[in-house]
Design a protein around this motif. Structure first.
Motif, PDB file in Angstrom:
ATOM      1  N   MET A   1      22.994  54.966  -5.593  1.00 19.26           N
ATOM      2  CA  MET A   1      22.045  55.289  -4.554  1.00 19.26           C
ATOM      3  C   MET A   1      22.190  54.260  -3.430  1.00 19.26           C
ATOM      4  N   SER A   2      22.422  54.725  -2.241  1.00  9.89           N
ATOM      5  CA  SER A   2      22.563  53.799  -1.114  1.00  9.89           C
ATOM      6  C   SER A   2      21.193  53.529  -0.506  1.00  9.89           C
ATOM      7  N   GLN A   3      21.044  52.315  -0.067  1.00  7.44           N
ATOM      8  CA  GLN A   3      19.789  51.948   0.584  1.00  7.44           C
ATOM      9  C   GLN A   3      20.034  51.829   2.073  1.00  7.44           C
ATOM     10  N   GLU A   4      19.158  52.442   2.822  1.00  9.96           N
ATOM     11  CA  GLU A   4      19.270  52.331   4.277  1.00  9.96           C
ATOM     12  C   GLU A   4      18.638  51.027   4.719  1.00  9.96           C
ATOM     13  N   ARG A   5      19.278  50.399   5.662  1.00 10.77           N
ATOM     14  CA  ARG A   5      18.702  49.177   6.237  1.00 10.77           C
ATOM     15  C   ARG A   5      17.657  49.572   7.249  1.00 10.77           C
ATOM     16  N   LYS A   6      16.566  48.856   7.206  1.00 13.63           N
ATOM     17  CA  LYS A   6      15.543  49.079   8.220  1.00 13.63           C
ATOM     18  C   LYS A   6      16.061  48.522   9.538  1.00 13.63           C
ATOM     19  N   PRO A   7      15.818  49.224  10.619  1.00  6.01           N
ATOM     20  CA  PRO A   7      16.252  48.661  11.902  1.00  6.01           C
ATOM     21  C   PRO A   7      15.460  47.393  12.201  1.00  6.01           C
ATOM     22  N   GLU A   8      16.169  46.378  12.628  1.00  4.91           N
ATOM     23  CA  GLU A   8      15.500  45.137  12.987  1.00  4.91           C
ATOM     24  C   GLU A   8      14.811  45.312  14.323  1.00  4.91           C
ATOM     25  N   ARG A   9      13.701  44.620  14.481  1.00  7.26           N
ATOM     26  CA  ARG A   9      12.992  44.664  15.760  1.00  7.26           C
ATOM     27  C   ARG A   9      13.847  43.956  16.786  1.00  7.26           C
ATOM     28  N   VAL A  10      14.155  44.648  17.816  1.00  2.00           N
ATOM     29  CA  VAL A  10      14.927  44.071  18.909  1.00  2.00           C
ATOM     30  C   VAL A  10      13.958  43.453  19.892  1.00  2.00           C
ATOM     31  N   ARG A  11      14.184  42.204  20.235  1.00  2.00           N
ATOM     32  CA  ARG A  11      13.338  41.554  21.226  1.00  2.00           C
ATOM     33  C   ARG A  11      13.944  41.803  22.592  1.00  2.00           C
ATOM     34  N   ASP A  12      13.168  42.436  23.428  1.00  2.00           N
ATOM     35  CA  ASP A  12      13.617  42.669  24.788  1.00  2.00           C
ATOM     36  C   ASP A  12      12.405  42.757  25.705  1.00  2.00           C
ATOM     37  N   GLU A  13      12.682  42.781  26.983  1.00  2.00           N
ATOM     38  CA  GLU A  13      11.647  42.943  27.995  1.00  2.00           C
ATOM     39  C   GLU A  13      12.170  43.929  29.025  1.00  2.00           C
ATOM     40  N   LYS A  14      11.238  44.607  29.684  1.00  2.00           N
ATOM     41  CA  LYS A  14      11.612  45.546  30.732  1.00  2.00           C
ATOM     42  C   LYS A  14      10.871  45.146  32.003  1.00  2.00           C
ATOM     43  N   ILE A  15      11.651  44.712  32.991  1.00  2.00           N
ATOM     44  CA  ILE A  15      11.091  44.242  34.250  1.00  2.00           C
ATOM     45  C   ILE A  15      11.724  45.047  35.382  1.00  2.00           C
ATOM     46  N   ASN A  16      10.887  45.694  36.174  1.00  2.00           N
ATOM     47  CA  ASN A  16      11.357  46.544  37.272  1.00  2.00           C
ATOM     48  C   ASN A  16      12.396  47.551  36.794  1.00  2.00           C
ATOM     49  N   GLY A  17      12.140  48.105  35.602  1.00  2.00           N
ATOM     50  CA  GLY A  17      13.008  49.134  35.054  1.00  2.00           C
ATOM     51  C   GLY A  17      14.273  48.625  34.385  1.00  2.00           C
ATOM     52  N   VAL A  18      14.510  47.318  34.413  1.00  2.00           N
ATOM     53  CA  VAL A  18      15.716  46.732  33.817  1.00  2.00           C
ATOM     54  C   VAL A  18      15.347  46.121  32.473  1.00  2.00           C
ATOM     55  N   ILE A  19      16.113  46.473  31.428  1.00  2.00           N
ATOM     56  CA  ILE A  19      15.873  45.918  30.097  1.00  2.00           C
ATOM     57  C   ILE A  19      16.700  44.654  29.923  1.00  2.00           C
ATOM     58  N   TYR A  20      16.007  43.582  29.512  1.00  2.00           N
ATOM     59  CA  TYR A  20      16.642  42.291  29.255  1.00  2.00           C
ATOM     60  C   TYR A  20      16.626  42.035  27.753  1.00  2.00           C
ATOM     61  N   ASP A  21      17.790  41.959  27.158  1.00  2.00           N
ATOM     62  CA  ASP A  21      17.923  41.656  25.739  1.00  2.00           C
ATOM     63  C   ASP A  21      17.611  40.172  25.544  1.00  2.00           C
ATOM     64  N   MET A  22      16.758  39.870  24.587  1.00  2.00           N
ATOM     65  CA  MET A  22      16.363  38.487  24.360  1.00  2.00           C
ATOM     66  C   MET A  22      17.044  37.910  23.123  1.00  2.00           C
ATOM     67  N   SER A  23      18.200  38.431  22.787  1.00  2.00           N
ATOM     68  CA  SER A  23      18.956  37.852  21.679  1.00  2.00           C
ATOM     69  C   SER A  23      20.218  37.219  22.253  1.00  2.00           C
ATOM     70  N   PRO A  24      20.832  36.316  21.574  1.00  2.00           N
ATOM     71  CA  PRO A  24      20.537  35.892  20.216  1.00  2.00           C
ATOM     72  C   PRO A  24      19.260  35.061  20.173  1.00  2.00           C
ATOM     73  N   ALA A  25      18.837  34.779  18.951  1.00  2.00           N
ATOM     74  CA  ALA A  25      17.631  33.981  18.760  1.00  2.00           C
ATOM     75  C   ALA A  25      17.791  32.618  19.429  1.00  2.00           C
ATOM     76  N   PRO A  26      16.717  32.076  19.971  1.00  2.00           N
ATOM     77  CA  PRO A  26      16.795  30.760  20.615  1.00  2.00           C
ATOM     78  C   PRO A  26      16.978  29.642  19.589  1.00  2.00           C
ATOM     79  N   ALA A  27      17.191  28.445  20.068  1.00  2.00           N
ATOM     80  CA  ALA A  27      17.333  27.269  19.205  1.00  2.00           C
ATOM     81  C   ALA A  27      16.085  27.104  18.347  1.00  2.00           C
ATOM     82  N   TYR A  28      16.237  26.479  17.196  1.00  2.00           N
ATOM     83  CA  TYR A  28      15.125  26.331  16.256  1.00  2.00           C
ATOM     84  C   TYR A  28      13.930  25.607  16.876  1.00  2.00           C
ATOM     85  N   GLN A  29      14.177  24.723  17.844  1.00  2.39           N
ATOM     86  CA  GLN A  29      13.081  23.981  18.465  1.00  2.39           C
ATOM     87  C   GLN A  29      12.089  24.932  19.143  1.00  2.39           C
TER      88      GLN A  29
END
Length: 182
Positions: A1-29
């Motif tokens: 039985m195969s298990q489907e991976r849940k889609p990860e929450r993508v961090r992004d923002e939409k400003i003036n109709g433009v989507i900005y991807d906020m990945s990769p994750a920032p530094a641990y600090q």
């Protein structure tokens, strides 16, 4: 039985109709500094109608389109304006922790958006440099109220880990040490 991976929450923002991807994750600090402030604010808001969110709610700032920001920290006091994972009201406080990929947006267009929406207090944090800029809304415009860079050398005349910072709209106080030492 195969298990489907849940889609990860993508961090992004939409400003003036433009989507900005906020990945990769920032530094641990980044998450350490935001987490430290979140804990202080969450504790300070006990018994209040206000809620603090850390990187997990979209701020729908425009009534004219479906643009949104995802602040690192946001205090929402109008619970009726929270719908799903979005906030449609005016936050009392927003904090953004800069990284090389977001510094221009955080200090530029996002600061302008928060200002025009009436966010009373805006913090720009630099976790790697251990610095904070605090802006207050005065007559509809942001004014730099405080600015600190941590000096943790106890022999220095500029030693400031004990410097207290109090949120403008809440009796919540923290020190630079509370924010930047983990």
């Amino acid at each position: 039985m195969s298990q489907e991976r849940k889609p990860e929450r993508v961090r992004d923002e939409k400003i003036n109709g433009v989507i900005y991807d906020m990945s990769p994750a920032p530094a641990y600090q980044h998450s350490q500094v935001i987490g430290q402030i979140f804990a202080k604010i969450k504790n300070g808001l006990k018994g209040s109608m206000c809620l603090v969110f850390m990187e997990n709610i979209d701020y729908k700032y425009s009534r004219d389109n479906d643009d949104y920001l995802e602040p690192d920290l946001i205090i929402c006091c109008d619970r009726s304006a929270i719908r799903g994972n979005s906030y449609y009201g005016t936050p009392k406080f927003v904090a953004e922790a800069i990284s090389p990929s977001t510094v221009k947006r955080d200090r530029g267009i996002k600061k302008d958006i928060y200002e025009s929406c009436g966010v009373e207090e805006y913090w720009i944090l630099s976790p790697v440099e251990r610095a904070v800029e605090i802006y207050y809304l005065v007559d509809g415009k942001y004014r730099l109220q405080e600015s600190y860079v941590v000096d943790d050398d106890k022999e220095s005349e500029h030693y400031n880990l004990g410097q207290e910072i109090t949120l403008r709209a809440f009796p919540i106080t923290m020190t630079l040490e509370d924010i930047f030492i983990y």
